[in-house]
Structures are given as structure tokens and as C-alpha cells.
Write an enzyme that holds these catalytic residues in place. Structure first.
Site, PDB file in Angstrom:
ATOM      1  N   MET A 138     -28.051  40.949  29.283  1.00 15.57           N
ATOM      2  CA  MET A 138     -28.975  42.064  29.418  1.00 15.57           C
ATOM      3  C   MET A 138     -28.806  42.582  30.831  1.00 15.57           C
ATOM      4  SD  MET A 138     -33.048  42.404  28.555  1.00 15.57           S
ATOM      5  CE  MET A 138     -33.706  41.381  29.872  1.00 15.57           C
ATOM      6  N   SER A 139     -28.401  43.831  30.959  1.00 12.36           N
ATOM      7  CA  SER A 139     -28.044  44.381  32.262  1.00 12.36           C
ATOM      8  C   SER A 139     -29.232  44.391  33.205  1.00 12.36           C
ATOM      9  CB  SER A 139     -27.509  45.812  32.101  1.00 12.36           C
ATOM     10  OG  SER A 139     -26.373  45.828  31.278  1.00 12.36           O
ATOM     11  N   ALA A 140     -28.932  44.435  34.496  1.00  9.10           N
ATOM     12  CA  ALA A 140     -29.979  44.518  35.504  1.00  9.10           C
ATOM     13  C   ALA A 140     -30.784  45.802  35.316  1.00  9.10           C
ATOM     14  CB  ALA A 140     -29.367  44.476  36.897  1.00  9.10           C
TER      15      ALA A 140
ATOM     16  N   ARG B   5     -39.962  44.204  28.810  1.00  3.38           N
ATOM     17  CA  ARG B   5     -38.618  43.661  29.035  1.00  3.38           C
ATOM     18  C   ARG B   5     -38.541  42.170  28.685  1.00  3.38           C
ATOM     19  NH1 ARG B   5     -33.836  44.875  32.073  1.00  3.38           N
ATOM     20  NH2 ARG B   5     -32.947  43.066  33.114  1.00  3.38           N
TER      21      ARG B   5
END
Length: 401
Positions: free
Chosen positions: A76-78, A43
Site C-alpha cells: 500500500m503506497s505511502a 486508511r
């Protein structure tokens, strides 16, 4: 003694392993394939300028681009939300998947799920976002993901039909292209906004259109381009605003602001307060003149508006009055009791409608997954069913069982 920043000392693999364990503990990851994908994709490579503790935080987004006012237009989403949506999608090896809204990381997760025999296409309207996604994907070793610069409202017809379409921006509507590009047994996972409330809904096809398989609470930056929502927002005073996407809702800013200066009236339902995300969906659809009330922390701390409005709370508004949900401790109702705060000349009438809904939900629908959400494409029927919300490309109906 000099403090050591753990984020610069710990190995990224350790951060990632901790994230995956936590996502499992919180039931965001419930299947082995999704767990394996999160364990495999680095990530932090998709957030190169972000400290590891933030990049691998379950519930934090990573800003990617802001507009001229400093508001996020791409993030960037959780990780928690991404895991929930991928579980909703139920992606299998060999599938063709379209992602609408690019960031790179989620597309890499999807590529892990479809495997070498599957295909992933990610599309975004913003060249900066597409270029960034391409660089990150290549850097992390996911060069097989296809990136496309286009308005996601039209999908990507060249790759259709898709087994799954996953939308990673808040969508106000479902355009015909998404349905047309979806395979006969395909699934659309979309954060759909209904009267200001957004839920990630996994839609499957049925004879009339789309029917929900599951729905979960979600927050996303709004869609841009042709699919952008036309929301109305009224600032009543500094720190207090109401918003709605329904043009029929009265917004008399001066009168509603004056209502807040009238005596506060509290009404109690005698019903349990529980599962606020499910209750919020029920209220949003059933209130006759629904909006969302937002208040800043300073306003809440002053006592003018309840804390329920910090992230937005379903409100019932008239020309000169407003009512919204609150709660108080009450062991007789299982810990908390739901109630209503109302201001203005119509306070009692608005509170009465609101209280009836609070009681009905607590008595008949206080559980998860009790709603069925349908999207019916095409013109609205001359006599719309109950609990119908009109959209540009169709209607949304919600029923409770």
C-alpha cells in the site's frame, strides 16, 4: 511505569485527521476534494494488521505481499505519494477511472472523488491482491468499486473509454491499450521508469501521442506480467551494484569492480547543487552511457562510495571506469557545490562529460518543472530526436526549457 503505545490508545479518526493536516502542510494535498477524500476513507481498514502509527505515516508503505526472496511485490503506497498522484490526476465528480495495480485504499479515495455518479475499476494480475482489495473495499463500505483480475498491460477494455487512468506500479513502458482506452480529453498518471529513474508523470493527449502536464518524484514496486521491465543489474562486490535498462551500456563487472580499487578522483563543477530530483532526471537522460550506482550503508560508511549512492545515483560508465555525482559545502554556490567522483583509467574523460552537464543544468534549468516529457507511440523514427529513450511500444523524449 509501563509505557503506553499511543497507536493502540488514540482513535483512528485522530490519526487520520493528523495525517490530512500534515499532507496539507507538505503541499501533497493542495485541493479541497483530495483533502476531503483522505479525511473520509479509513486508511487503517486497508491495513488491518498494521499499527495505526505506521498505517497513517505520511511516507511509509505498508507491505502486502512478498516474493520467494522476501522482496515486496505489492505494497500500500505511502499516503504522501498517493496524494501527489491524485492531485496530478485532477479527478472530477462523475468521471470513469481505471486504476492499474490494486490495493483497495487508493481505489476508495478515487471513489470519493468521482462520487456516486462516477465509476472506479481497479485491476491487478495477482489473485491474492485482488481478493484482498475486494475484502477491504467491502469492509470499508466501497462495494461500488469494481475489482478485476487481469494483466494491467491490457487495461480493462470493457469499461473504456476512461477519463483517467492511474497506474500504481512502476511501468517501464506505455502499452497501446492505455492510450486506446483513454478518452480524448483523458489523462494518464503513470510512474514511468526511464533508465532506472522513476517519475510519476501526468500525461495528456496531443497530436503525436502524450505530453506531460506535470511530473513528480516517485518510487513503486515494478510492474509484473507482460509489462515487466527487463533491467540489467551487475553486482560489482557485496554492497555495490550498477543497473540499467539500456542493453547498449557496457557492464564489464570485473573491470568496473577493479576500477573501484583505483585511486578515487574528485572533480568540482563550481556550480550550485540544488533540487536533486530535477538534476537526477536531467543527468539520467543526458549522460551518454547512463546507469545507476547503488551502495549499501556499510560501503558508504567505509568511505569507498559516497552517500549519494544509498538510494541510487546516476552514473556514467565505460568498459573500465565509472563516475557519479557528489556534493560539498560551498557558500559561494548557495550552500552546496556539485561535483564528480570518478574511478578507473577513463576517470578524467568521464568526469569532464559529467561536469559539463552539472554546469549546464545549474546555469539554464535549475528550477522545478523545467522538463517536458513526451511519449510517441509506434516505431522509433529513423533519426530519433535528442534525449530520446527507446521503449518497446514507442519512444520517450525529454526537453528542457
Amino acid at each position: 511505569m509501563t509505557a503506553v503505545n499511543d497507536s493502540t490508545v488514540r482513535d483512528p479518526d485522530a490519526w487520520r485527521a493528523d495525517m490530512v493536516r500534515a499532507l496539507r502542510d507538505q503541499d501533497a494535498i493542495t485541493s479541497e476534494p483530495v483533502g476531503a477524500a483522505f479525511a473520509a476513507v479509513p486508511r487503517h481498514r486497508f491495513a488491518p494488521d498494521t499499527p495505526l502509527d505506521i498505517a497513517y505515516d505520511l511516507h511509509r508503505t505498508v507491505p502486502v505481499k512478498k516474493d520467494e526472496h522476501g522482496l515486496d511485490i505489492s505494497v500500500m503506497s505511502a499516503a504522501h505519494l498517493q496524494a501527489v498522484m491524485l492531485e496530478q490526476a485532477d479527478i472530477e465528480p462523475g468521471m470513469k477511472v481505471l486504476e492499474i495495480g490494486s490495493g483497495g485504499y487508493n481505489a476508495a479515495l478515487i471513489q470519493e472523488l468521482v462520487g456516486s455518479k462516477g465509476a472506479v475499476t481497479t485491476v491487478d494480475i495477482d489473485r491474492d491482491i485482488v481478493d484482498r482489495a475486494r475484502r477491504c473495499l467491502d469492509d470499508a463500505g466501497y462495494d461500488q468499486v469494481k475489482t478485476v483480475l487481469a494483466d494491467g498491460e491490457a487495461g480493462v477494455p470493457d469499461g473504456a473509454p476512461y477519463d483517467r487512468i492511474i497506474v500504481t506500479v512502476a511501468a517501464w513502458d506505455i502499452p497501446p491499450s492505455w492510450i486506446n482506452e483513454l478518452g480524448e480529453k483523458g489523462r494518464l498518471v503513470v510512474p514511468l521508469t526511464v533508465r532506472g529513474t522513476t517519475r510519476s508523470i501526468a500525461f495528456d493527449r496531443d497530436r503525436e501521442g502524450l505530453v506531460s502536464h506535470s511530473y513528480r518524484l516517485a518510487r513503486f514496486v515494478p510492474m509484473q506480467g507482460e509489462g515487466a521491465a527487463k533491467e540489467r543489474k551487475a553486482l560489482l562486490r557485496d554492497g555495490v551494484a550498477v543497473q540499467t535498462d539500456d542493453e547498449g551500456i557496457p557492464f564489464n563487472t570485473k573491470a568496473l569492480n577493479h576500477a573501484l580499487d583505483t585511486p578515487r578522483r574528485e572533480f568540482w563543477s563550481g556550480a550550485a547543487y540544488d533540487l536533486p530530483d530535477e538534476l537526477e532526471l536531467y543527468l539520467t537522460v543526458h549522460l551518454s552511457s547512463a546507469a545507476r550506482l547503488h551502495a549499501s550503508k556499510d560501503i558508504v560508511d567505509s568511505g569507498l562510495v559516497e552517500a549519494s549512492a544509498l538510494l541510487g545515483v546516476p552514473a556514467l560508465v565505460s568498459e573500465d571506469s565509472i563516475a557519479y555525482r557528489t556534493r560539498r559545502e560551498n557558500e559561494d554556490t548557495g550552500g552546496f557545490e556539485s561535483g564528480v567522483v570518478a574511478h578507473g583509467l577513463q576517470a578524467e574523460a568521464l568526469a569532464d562529460e559529467y561536469l559539463k552537464l552539472l554546469r549546464r543544468w545549474a546555469q539554464d534549468h535549475r528550477r522545478r518543472g523545467a522538463a517536458t516529457i513526451r511519449f510517441l507511440p509506434g516505431p522509433a523514427p529513423s533519426t530519433p530526436p535528442q534525449n530520446t529513450v527507446l521503449k518497446r511500444h514507442g519512444v520517450v523524449t525529454v526537453s528542457w526549457h
